[in-house]
Design a protein around this motif. Structure first.
Motif, short mmCIF file in Angstrom:
data_model
loop_
_atom_site.label_atom_id
_atom_site.label_comp_id
_atom_site.label_asym_id
_atom_site.label_seq_id
_atom_site.Cartn_x
_atom_site.Cartn_y
_atom_site.Cartn_z
N ARG A 1 38.54 91.34 51.19
CA ARG A 1 39.54 92.08 51.98
C ARG A 1 40.74 91.18 52.28
O ARG A 1 41.89 91.63 52.28
N GLU A 2 40.48 89.89 52.54
CA GLU A 2 41.59 88.96 52.82
C GLU A 2 42.56 88.90 51.65
O GLU A 2 43.79 88.86 51.84
N GLN A 3 42.03 88.87 50.43
CA GLN A 3 42.90 88.83 49.26
C GLN A 3 43.70 90.12 49.12
O GLN A 3 44.92 90.08 48.91
N VAL A 4 43.03 91.23 49.22
CA VAL A 4 43.70 92.52 49.04
C VAL A 4 44.79 92.72 50.10
O VAL A 4 45.88 93.23 49.81
N ASP A 5 44.52 92.27 51.32
CA ASP A 5 45.50 92.44 52.39
C ASP A 5 46.81 91.71 52.11
O ASP A 5 47.87 92.11 52.60
N LEU A 6 46.77 90.66 51.30
CA LEU A 6 47.99 89.93 50.95
C LEU A 6 48.93 90.77 50.09
O LEU A 6 50.10 90.41 49.93
N SER A 7 48.43 91.86 49.54
CA SER A 7 49.26 92.72 48.69
C SER A 7 49.77 93.96 49.41
O SER A 7 50.46 94.79 48.81
N ARG A 8 49.44 94.11 50.68
CA ARG A 8 49.80 95.34 51.40
C ARG A 8 51.31 95.61 51.42
O ARG A 8 51.74 96.77 51.42
N SER A 9 52.11 94.56 51.42
CA SER A 9 53.56 94.77 51.47
C SER A 9 54.07 95.52 50.24
O SER A 9 55.15 96.12 50.27
N MET A 10 53.30 95.49 49.16
CA MET A 10 53.70 96.23 47.96
C MET A 10 53.81 97.73 48.23
O MET A 10 54.58 98.43 47.58
N LEU A 11 53.02 98.21 49.19
CA LEU A 11 53.03 99.64 49.48
C LEU A 11 54.36 100.09 50.06
O LEU A 11 54.66 101.29 50.09
N ARG B 1 49.04 81.90 47.40
CA ARG B 1 48.50 82.39 48.68
C ARG B 1 47.06 82.89 48.50
O ARG B 1 46.21 82.67 49.37
N LEU B 2 46.80 83.55 47.37
CA LEU B 2 45.43 83.98 47.10
C LEU B 2 44.50 82.79 46.96
O LEU B 2 43.34 82.84 47.39
N ALA B 3 45.00 81.72 46.36
CA ALA B 3 44.17 80.52 46.19
C ALA B 3 43.75 79.93 47.53
O ALA B 3 42.65 79.37 47.65
N GLU B 4 44.59 80.06 48.53
CA GLU B 4 44.24 79.57 49.86
C GLU B 4 43.02 80.30 50.42
O GLU B 4 42.26 79.74 51.21
N VAL B 5 42.84 81.53 50.00
CA VAL B 5 41.67 82.32 50.42
C VAL B 5 40.45 81.98 49.56
O VAL B 5 39.34 81.83 50.07
N LEU B 6 40.66 81.84 48.26
CA LEU B 6 39.54 81.64 47.34
C LEU B 6 39.01 80.20 47.32
O LEU B 6 37.81 79.98 47.21
N ARG B 7 39.91 79.24 47.41
CA ARG B 7 39.51 77.85 47.24
C ARG B 7 38.40 77.41 48.19
O ARG B 7 37.42 76.77 47.74
N PRO B 8 38.47 77.74 49.48
CA PRO B 8 37.37 77.34 50.37
C PRO B 8 36.03 77.93 49.96
O PRO B 8 34.98 77.30 50.19
N ARG B 9 36.02 79.09 49.34
CA ARG B 9 34.76 79.69 48.89
C ARG B 9 34.15 78.88 47.75
O ARG B 9 32.95 78.60 47.74
N PHE B 10 34.98 78.50 46.79
CA PHE B 10 34.46 77.71 45.68
C PHE B 10 34.03 76.32 46.14
O PHE B 10 33.02 75.78 45.65
N GLU B 11 34.76 75.76 47.05
CA GLU B 11 34.37 74.44 47.57
C GLU B 11 33.08 74.53 48.37
O GLU B 11 32.27 73.59 48.36
N LEU B 12 32.88 75.65 49.06
CA LEU B 12 31.62 75.85 49.78
C LEU B 12 30.45 75.96 48.79
O LEU B 12 29.37 75.42 49.05
N VAL B 13 30.65 76.66 47.68
CA VAL B 13 29.59 76.75 46.66
C VAL B 13 29.22 75.36 46.17
O VAL B 13 28.03 75.00 46.11
N GLU B 14 30.22 74.55 45.84
CA GLU B 14 29.95 73.21 45.34
C GLU B 14 29.20 72.38 46.39
O GLU B 14 28.22 71.69 46.07
N ARG B 15 29.63 72.47 47.63
CA ARG B 15 28.99 71.67 48.69
C ARG B 15 27.56 72.13 48.94
O ARG B 15 26.63 71.31 49.01
N ARG B 16 27.35 73.43 49.02
CA ARG B 16 26.01 73.96 49.32
C ARG B 16 25.03 73.67 48.18
O ARG B 16 23.88 73.28 48.41
#
Length: 428
Positions: free
Chosen positions: A43-53, A313-328
């Motif tokens: 949802r965080e990623q999709v919300d970054l595109s709301r201004s397109m509407l 901007r999308l990478a700012e949302v996704l990157r912590p998820r991938f880094e969490l996978v690597e850490r866990r």
């Protein structure tokens, strides 16, 4: 590192299985219901595109370079939309068709074109007898489903750290029944690797026996970098031009994971002769594409640089998820030696390899413990011969949900790995 469970004596291994079972039972008691099954944007990623509407309203001009977006016509896509997608794909706009929201839909259309009508005057493939299609594996299950749907034999090709094993590919294309190869050249699904320059050059240099063979170059993650310095992919059309080649590659891309999933814009690019050939089928299939969606995109993104700024901007949302996978995974499994996984710098997936015979059991145990994963074996055409590969999709859950899901995943992997070691000794 060797699997530590194999080094335990019988008594210690039996005790370890009991301890790990208790860990999984405790997690199951939490009643979790978490989904890591598909690579859906959060949802965080999709919300970054709301201004397109807000790009279009009832007072908007609905024209693009003199073309009416509010009526039939312009079957190849609005000029600005073709130019935008061409700039992302690295090809001239004249060699691009923008239609619909799904690149998978366009891939299906291109396979159907060759199967029913024939590629560039070749005999329709449906009349040619046995057909084969090359499938780098682990790979994308929906690719495999398309060619399976049309009756092709899907032939697995091993993946290497540089891309598909080109020795194998070059050998297989000598068979005229082989009509194509599926490729995700940048941040490949699920391994996350980007094809090396050598691999791209060897792919462009293929001399297939079948004149209607095509490379299906699904550049789905062309702008999906997680870091400022993303992987660089050699432009295969530039290499083809250097070699004086013409028809070999269909390239695909879309904004499905850039803007709104299911409401983006999708494109196919090919040589001038191939794109003209494809348009013959496309003209029968559709009068015009959804030009309103195209107009919304080009009004929101003036050029490729604007798309890349949005992707940062999308990478700012996704990157912590991938880094969490690597850490866990490192914390939970690194010392066990029972698994390996990829650490991609972009895209949407992590490819995980457990012990042979473990993937189906890990996925099933995770489901019973409250975490849904992509089905074991989905990354292979047919069955995973080692039953060891699992695709991890970290994009959709929140960070808190992802952390909980990875705790379950690691616990289940440890338990299954220990159980397999015990079974190999006849202890279970």
């Amino acid at each position: 590192m060797d699997n530590v469970y194999l080094a335990l004596d019988d008594a210690a291994l039996a005790a370890e299985v009991d301890r790990l079972q208790a860990d999984v039972d405790a997690l199951a008691a939490k009643g979790l219901s978490l989904d890591m099954a598909r690579g859906k944007p959060s949802r965080e990623q999709v919300d970054l595109s709301r201004s397109m509407l807000d790009a279009l309203d009832s007072g908007s001009c609905l024209e693009d370079q003199g073309q009416d977006a509010a009526n039939y016509g312009v079957p190849d896509g609005l000029p600005s939309a073709r130019a935008l997608m061409a700039s992302l794909m690295g090809v001239p706009a004249s060699q691009v068709v923008v239609a619909g929201s799904s690149s998978l839909n366009l891939m299906f259309d291109c396979v159907a074109h060759g199967f029913v009508r024939g590629v560039r005057g070749a005999e329709p493939q449906c009349a040619q007898g046995p057909l084969r299609f090359l499938c780098p594996a682990p790979g994308y299950d929906r690719h495999f489903a398309v060619t399976e749907h049309f009756g092709f034999e899907n032939v697995p090709v091993p993946m290497t750290p540089e891309g598909p094993d080109m020795d194998v590919v070059e050998g297989l294309v000598a068979d005229p029944s082989v009509k194509g190869i599926w490729c995700v050249p940048k941040y490949q699904n699920p391994c996350g690797i980007t094809y090396s320059d050598v691999t791209v050059r060897r792919m462009a240099a293929l001399r297939p026996a079948a004149p209607d063979f095509r490379v299906y170059w699904d550049n789905a993650y062309v702008v999906h970098d997680l870091y400022d310095e993303g992987d660089e992919l050699l432009n295969i059309f530039d290499v083809l031009a250097e070699e004086g080649r013409d028809a070999l590659v269909y390239e695909f891309a879309s904004t499905s994971k850039v803007t709104f999933p299911g409401s983006g814009i999708a494109a196919v690019a090919a040589s001038p002769a191939d794109i003209a050939d494809l348009k013959g089928s496309f003209a029968v299939e559709r009068v015009c594409p959804d030009k309103m969606s195209q107009l919304m995109h080009v009004r929101s993104f003036a050029d490729a640089d604007a798309v890349r700024a949005h992707m940062a901007r999308l990478a700012e949302v996704l990157r912590p998820r991938f880094e969490l996978v690597e850490r866990r995974l490192s914390e939970g499994l690194g010392e066990t030696g029972c698994a390996t996984w990829t650490t991609p710098r972009g895209g949407y997936f992590v490819s995980f390899e457990g012990p042979e015979g473990s993937a189906s059991r890990i996925v099933d145990l995770c489901r019973r413990t409250g975490v849904t994963l992509t089905g074991a074996g989905a990354t292979w055409p047919g069955d995973d011969p080692r039953d060891s590969n699992i695709r991890i999709a970290p994009s959709y859950p929140t960070l808190e949900e992802l952390d909980a899901a990875l705790e379950v995943f690691c616990a289940c992997t440890r338990l299954v790995s220990a159980q397999l070691a015990a079974e190999a000794r006849g202890l279970r």
